[in-house]
Enzyme design. Structure first.
Site, mmCIF file in Angstrom:
data_model
loop_
_atom_site.group_PDB
_atom_site.id
_atom_site.type_symbol
_atom_site.label_atom_id
_atom_site.label_comp_id
_atom_site.label_asym_id
_atom_site.label_seq_id
_atom_site.Cartn_x
_atom_site.Cartn_y
_atom_site.Cartn_z
ATOM 1 N N ASP A 181 49.074 44.800 40.631
ATOM 2 C CA ASP A 181 48.656 45.051 42.042
ATOM 3 C C ASP A 181 48.656 46.408 42.062
ATOM 4 O O ASP A 181 48.056 47.110 42.921
ATOM 5 C CB ASP A 181 49.824 44.537 42.685
ATOM 6 C CG ASP A 181 51.151 44.562 42.011
ATOM 7 O OD1 ASP A 181 51.368 44.665 40.928
ATOM 8 O OD2 ASP A 181 52.275 44.174 42.720
ATOM 9 N N TYR A 205 41.998 30.241 33.054
ATOM 10 C CA TYR A 205 40.698 29.639 33.096
ATOM 11 C C TYR A 205 40.601 28.708 31.908
ATOM 12 O O TYR A 205 39.502 28.057 31.703
ATOM 13 C CB TYR A 205 39.822 30.682 32.671
ATOM 14 C CG TYR A 205 39.702 31.613 34.034
ATOM 15 C CD1 TYR A 205 40.475 32.468 34.353
ATOM 16 C CD2 TYR A 205 38.276 31.684 34.679
ATOM 17 C CE1 TYR A 205 40.356 33.229 35.398
ATOM 18 C CE2 TYR A 205 38.011 32.378 35.836
ATOM 19 C CZ TYR A 205 39.091 33.238 36.131
ATOM 20 O OH TYR A 205 38.860 33.731 37.289
#
Ligand code: NAD
Length: 362
Positions: free
Chosen positions: A226, A125
């Site tokens: 994950d 970001y």
């Protein structure tokens, strides 16, 4: 009685409707506010050429506390995210997003109570991006291609850079431990993908382990992102406070919001050393703009976090209890909390907010 100076940013899409009712509900707690009402977002961009005019930042620098309704970020072209810009300008490095179930809301688990602490200023970001086939990108891809010729970098490749620093990681992980201690939580879990991104996520993990060794009164563990996604769906009660780099924190916030009843009930706060801006996890939901149907709960609960930040603990508890009461009763709730997300028989934004005010005055 203390009067709190607070910047209220009305945002766009469903933002102005939510900002209006949130202001009413916060005032109904009896706490005294002096509001600086500010405009930012897509209409301001169209009128003034900047979606975040200097007056908004000046107000936040003055009041030090803001509550913000959502703001649209155009996909692809247009302007860069106002939300990201605000977090960077004020160095609001820790994004706090509690995810807990409320009685009356249909959710995947009957009890879930996890707090996500997302790093807010670094990672993908940071806005360090190179469009494919621009001069910068060509130079970069050639350089990278020399080292990694097999990865077919070259013309036609866009590049986003993921900076993660020792200082940036240290302060957000320390914030997570301080938060855990202050709120009597027992464990911090650092989430990463250090097995693949050894120099960015690897650094985040290394720093997290170092900070954990300095905060040994709180339990610490780490998870690969994950695996964490699967674990939080299957066994959310094994987790307490999660601390994550920016991108994983963003994704995990919506995942956890989905587990506790959806974006309509997920609040948040962006915290820096000197400033704090509170906002819902959800966005501007343009398709519902102006229809008076959006759920105000997430923004009102962000107001609860703001009341706590301002030291108004009693008002925060009363407002949280009033929201919990309305949710549990289930009569005055917006469409997203109705069986089958049906608009039939659903309350409007303003009706739900009025029910919360009634519950406050019970
Ligand atoms: P969104 O959160 O606006 O909407 C996702 C889904 O949730 C939609 O179906 C929407 O209708 C529903 N929803 C969201 N808030 C709701 C509410 N309060 N009540 C009932 N239903 C609600 O996400 P999106 O569609 O991906 O994004 C729309 C815009 O918002 C984009 O421009 C995005 O960049 C922006 N955005 C802003 C913020 C922010 O201001 N902090 C956060 C996320 C997204």
């Amino acid at each position: 009685m203390t009067t709190h100076n607070v910047t209220l940013i009305r945002g766009d899409g469903i933002g102005p409707e939510l900002a209006a009712v949130t202001k009413d509900v916060l005032e109904a707690t009896g706490v005294s506010f002096e509001w600086e009402v500010m405009e930012a977002g897509i209409e301001v961009f169209e009128a003034e050429g900047d979606p975040l005019p200097p007056a908004v930042l000046e107000s936040l620098r003055r009041t030090k506390v803001g509550i913000k309704a959502p703001i649209t970020t155009p996909v692809g072209k247009g302007f860069r995210s106002v939300n990201v810009r605000l977090r960077k300008e004020l160095d609001l490095y820790a994004c706090v997003r509690p995810c807990r179930t409320f009685a009356g809301i249909d959710s995947y688990h009957s009890t879930m109570n996890v707090v996500i602490i997302r790093e807010n200023t670094e990672d993908l970001y940071a806005g360090i991006e190179f469009e494919h086939d621009q001069e910068d990108t060509r130079a970069l891809t050639e350089l990278l291609g020399e080292f990694r010729p097999k990865q077919r970098l070259g013309p036609g490749t866009g590049i986003s850079i993921k900076p993660i620093s020792i200082a940036g990681s240290r302060r957000v992980v320390q914030y997570a431990f301080d938060f855990a201690r202050k709120h009597d939580r027992k464990k911090v879990t650092a989430v990463h993908k250090a097995n693949i991104m050894k120099f960015s996520d690897g650094l985040f993990l290394e720093v997290a382990q170092q900070v954990a060794s300095e905060n040994a009164d709180i339990e610490f563990e780490d998870r690969i992102v994950d695996n964490m996604c699967m674990q939080i769906v299957q066994k959310p009660n094994d987790y307490d406070v999660l601390v994550l780099p920016n991108l994983y924190g963003d994704i995990m916030s919506d995942l956890c919001a989905g587990l506790v009843g959806g974006l309509g009930v997920a609040p948040g706060g962006n915290i820096g050393t000197d400033h704090a801006v509170f906002e819902a996890v959800h966005g501007s939901a343009p398709k519902y703009a102006g229809k008076n149907v959006a759920n105000p709960t997430a923004m009102i609960l962000s107001g609860v976090l703001m009341l706590k930040h301002l030291g108004e603990m009693d008002a925060a508890t009363r407002l949280r209890d009033a929201v919990a009461h309305v949710l549990e009763q289930g009569e005055h709730v917006t469409y997203d909390l109705r069986p089958g997300r049906s608009h039939d028989g659903a309350s409007s934004t303003t009706d739900m907010a009025a029910a919360i005010i009634d519950a406050l005055n019970r």
